[in-house]
Design a protein around this motif. Structure first.
Motif, mmCIF file in Angstrom:
data_model
loop_
_atom_site.group_PDB
_atom_site.id
_atom_site.type_symbol
_atom_site.label_atom_id
_atom_site.label_comp_id
_atom_site.label_asym_id
_atom_site.label_seq_id
_atom_site.Cartn_x
_atom_site.Cartn_y
_atom_site.Cartn_z
ATOM 1 N N TYR A 197 0.819 -1.207 0.000
ATOM 2 C CA TYR A 197 0.000 0.000 0.000
ATOM 3 C C TYR A 197 0.859 1.265 0.000
ATOM 4 C CZ TYR A 197 -4.422 -2.468 0.660
ATOM 5 O OH TYR A 197 -5.530 -3.269 0.486
ATOM 6 N N GLU A 198 2.159 1.069 -0.191
ATOM 7 C CA GLU A 198 3.104 2.187 -0.357
ATOM 8 C C GLU A 198 3.121 3.156 0.820
ATOM 9 O OE1 GLU A 198 5.193 2.328 -2.974
ATOM 10 O OE2 GLU A 198 4.308 0.610 -3.997
ATOM 11 N N LEU A 199 3.013 2.638 2.038
ATOM 12 C CA LEU A 199 3.018 3.503 3.210
ATOM 13 C C LEU A 199 4.425 3.792 3.741
ATOM 14 C CD1 LEU A 199 -0.077 2.192 5.160
ATOM 15 C CD2 LEU A 199 0.088 4.144 3.614
ATOM 16 N N LEU A 200 5.388 2.991 3.345
ATOM 17 C CA LEU A 200 6.777 3.213 3.731
ATOM 18 C C LEU A 200 7.662 3.136 2.490
ATOM 19 C CD1 LEU A 200 7.051 0.918 6.899
ATOM 20 C CD2 LEU A 200 6.867 3.413 6.860
ATOM 21 N N PRO A 201 8.694 3.968 2.422
ATOM 22 C CA PRO A 201 9.617 3.868 1.282
ATOM 23 C C PRO A 201 10.392 2.553 1.378
ATOM 24 C CG PRO A 201 10.498 5.356 2.939
ATOM 25 C CD PRO A 201 9.111 4.968 3.395
ATOM 26 N N HIS A 202 10.504 1.861 0.283
ATOM 27 C CA HIS A 202 11.122 0.539 0.311
ATOM 28 C C HIS A 202 11.692 0.199 -1.061
ATOM 29 C CE1 HIS A 202 6.988 0.030 -1.101
ATOM 30 N NE2 HIS A 202 7.494 -0.919 -1.873
ATOM 31 N N GLU A 203 12.507 -0.821 -1.086
ATOM 32 C CA GLU A 203 12.959 -1.413 -2.336
ATOM 33 C C GLU A 203 12.033 -2.584 -2.625
ATOM 34 O OE1 GLU A 203 15.312 -0.135 -4.186
ATOM 35 O OE2 GLU A 203 15.966 1.324 -2.711
ATOM 36 N N GLU A 204 11.862 -2.889 -3.895
ATOM 37 C CA GLU A 204 11.048 -4.052 -4.220
ATOM 38 C C GLU A 204 11.627 -4.804 -5.412
ATOM 39 O OE1 GLU A 204 7.115 -3.014 -6.341
ATOM 40 O OE2 GLU A 204 7.453 -1.345 -4.961
ATOM 41 N N LYS A 205 11.162 -6.009 -5.562
ATOM 42 C CA LYS A 205 11.564 -6.915 -6.626
ATOM 43 C C LYS A 205 13.083 -7.088 -6.643
ATOM 44 C CE LYS A 205 7.389 -5.910 -9.170
ATOM 45 N NZ LYS A 205 6.772 -4.636 -9.140
ATOM 46 N N GLU A 206 13.703 -6.953 -7.813
ATOM 47 C CA GLU A 206 15.153 -7.186 -7.921
ATOM 48 C C GLU A 206 15.961 -6.249 -7.038
ATOM 49 O OE1 GLU A 206 16.745 -9.733 -9.370
ATOM 50 O OE2 GLU A 206 14.727 -10.500 -9.776
ATOM 51 N N ASN A 207 15.521 -5.012 -6.889
ATOM 52 C CA ASN A 207 16.236 -4.073 -6.018
ATOM 53 C C ASN A 207 16.180 -4.514 -4.557
ATOM 54 O OD1 ASN A 207 17.014 -2.414 -8.114
ATOM 55 N ND2 ASN A 207 15.233 -1.081 -7.912
ATOM 56 N N ALA A 208 15.072 -5.104 -4.152
ATOM 57 C CA ALA A 208 14.947 -5.615 -2.789
ATOM 58 C C ALA A 208 15.900 -6.790 -2.584
ATOM 59 C CB ALA A 208 13.511 -6.038 -2.500
ATOM 60 N N ILE A 209 15.962 -7.664 -3.554
ATOM 61 C CA ILE A 209 16.862 -8.825 -3.468
ATOM 62 C C ILE A 209 18.308 -8.349 -3.356
ATOM 63 C CG2 ILE A 209 17.776 -10.802 -4.755
ATOM 64 C CD1 ILE A 209 14.854 -11.140 -5.862
ATOM 65 N N LYS A 210 18.693 -7.409 -4.195
ATOM 66 C CA LYS A 210 20.062 -6.881 -4.140
ATOM 67 C C LYS A 210 20.345 -6.204 -2.807
ATOM 68 C CE LYS A 210 20.447 -6.173 -9.098
ATOM 69 N NZ LYS A 210 20.405 -5.204 -10.185
ATOM 70 N N ALA A 211 19.397 -5.425 -2.320
ATOM 71 C CA ALA A 211 19.590 -4.736 -1.038
ATOM 72 C C ALA A 211 19.765 -5.752 0.090
ATOM 73 C CB ALA A 211 18.413 -3.800 -0.748
ATOM 74 N N PHE A 212 18.935 -6.779 0.099
ATOM 75 C CA PHE A 212 19.058 -7.814 1.129
ATOM 76 C C PHE A 212 20.387 -8.548 1.014
ATOM 77 C CE2 PHE A 212 18.503 -12.319 2.334
ATOM 78 C CZ PHE A 212 18.330 -12.146 3.698
ATOM 79 N N ASP A 213 20.729 -8.955 -0.195
ATOM 80 C CA ASP A 213 21.975 -9.693 -0.390
ATOM 81 C C ASP A 213 23.188 -8.877 0.038
ATOM 82 O OD1 ASP A 213 20.561 -11.881 -1.306
ATOM 83 O OD2 ASP A 213 21.092 -11.588 -3.416
ATOM 84 N N ASN A 214 23.133 -7.556 -0.150
ATOM 85 C CA ASN A 214 24.260 -6.688 0.178
ATOM 86 C C ASN A 214 24.265 -6.202 1.629
ATOM 87 O OD1 ASN A 214 25.388 -6.833 -2.409
ATOM 88 N ND2 ASN A 214 24.056 -5.194 -3.140
ATOM 89 N N GLU A 215 23.160 -6.411 2.330
ATOM 90 C CA GLU A 215 23.058 -5.939 3.716
ATOM 91 C C GLU A 215 23.960 -6.774 4.629
ATOM 92 O OE1 GLU A 215 22.205 -3.459 6.595
ATOM 93 O OE2 GLU A 215 21.272 -3.206 4.639
ATOM 94 N N LYS A 216 24.601 -6.114 5.574
ATOM 95 C CA LYS A 216 25.417 -6.819 6.558
ATOM 96 C C LYS A 216 24.486 -7.615 7.462
ATOM 97 C CE LYS A 216 29.073 -5.983 9.902
ATOM 98 N NZ LYS A 216 28.751 -6.544 11.126
ATOM 99 N N LYS A 217 24.811 -8.884 7.612
ATOM 100 C CA LYS A 217 23.970 -9.760 8.429
ATOM 101 C C LYS A 217 24.867 -10.518 9.404
ATOM 102 C CE LYS A 217 21.589 -10.772 4.176
ATOM 103 N NZ LYS A 217 22.764 -10.520 3.395
#
Length: 173
Positions: free
Chosen positions: A88-108
């Protein structure tokens, strides 16, 4: 005394076809959990099962949706699916391929993994330690799955409606 396999075989032999069919899905889900744990172990990730996702869901909501009114949460059916805050677009976020890349690159380091609707089939919530090497690909095919770091500063979500263009999502405070 019968072994567990013998007991299981006895149960299966007594089930009607429909029951065997149903049991097959449960057995496959359990096997997939063990395969996942083995895959994580091969990456050096320590997997611990948690009892309940309710506390994690509450923390997720408190941390990521505190800026959203109760009325708006009701309007978007947040309690049906927490990820509605993104669709519902209530928070700014990455989605689809950009979300995958952001997650993969995030320090965990330590992460929690939980499902929107936890049960014995979909799986119990997990705590992953030494999680540096986990990637979105490790969770391919999972639905309504939430991954969050131990401090709830970011989250990665896979929905059951990705074929309709809803998710995955990545959000960072």
């Amino acid at each position: 005394m019968n072994t567990y396999r013998e007991r299981l075989n006895t149960i299966v032999e007594k089930l009607p076809y429909e029951g065997v069919f149903e049991l097959l899905f449960i057995a496959e889900a359990v096997k997939n959990r063990y395969d996942f744990k083995d895959e994580m172990k091969s990456k050096g990730v320590i997997v611990n099962y948690l009892d309940s996702a309710e506390k994690l869901k509450r923390q997720w909501e408190e941390k990521f949706t505190s800026c959203i009114s109760k009325n708006k949460k009701d309007e978007i059916y947040l309690y049906q699916y927490l990820w509605h805050v993104f669709s519902y677009e209530l928070l700014p976020h990455e989605e689809k391929e950009n979300a995958i890349k952001a997650f993969d690159n995030e320090k965990k380091n330590k992460c929690y993994v939980f499902y929107q609707n936890q049960n014995h089939i979909t799986g119990f919530p997990l705590k992953l330690e030494n999680a540096e090497k986990i990637k979105a690909e490790d969770f391919k095919g999972e639905q309504d799955l939430y991954i969050v770091d131990e401090n709830f500063t970011w989250t990665y979500v896979q929905t059951h409606e990705q074929e309709w263009g809803l998710g995955p999502y990545f959000y960072k405070l």
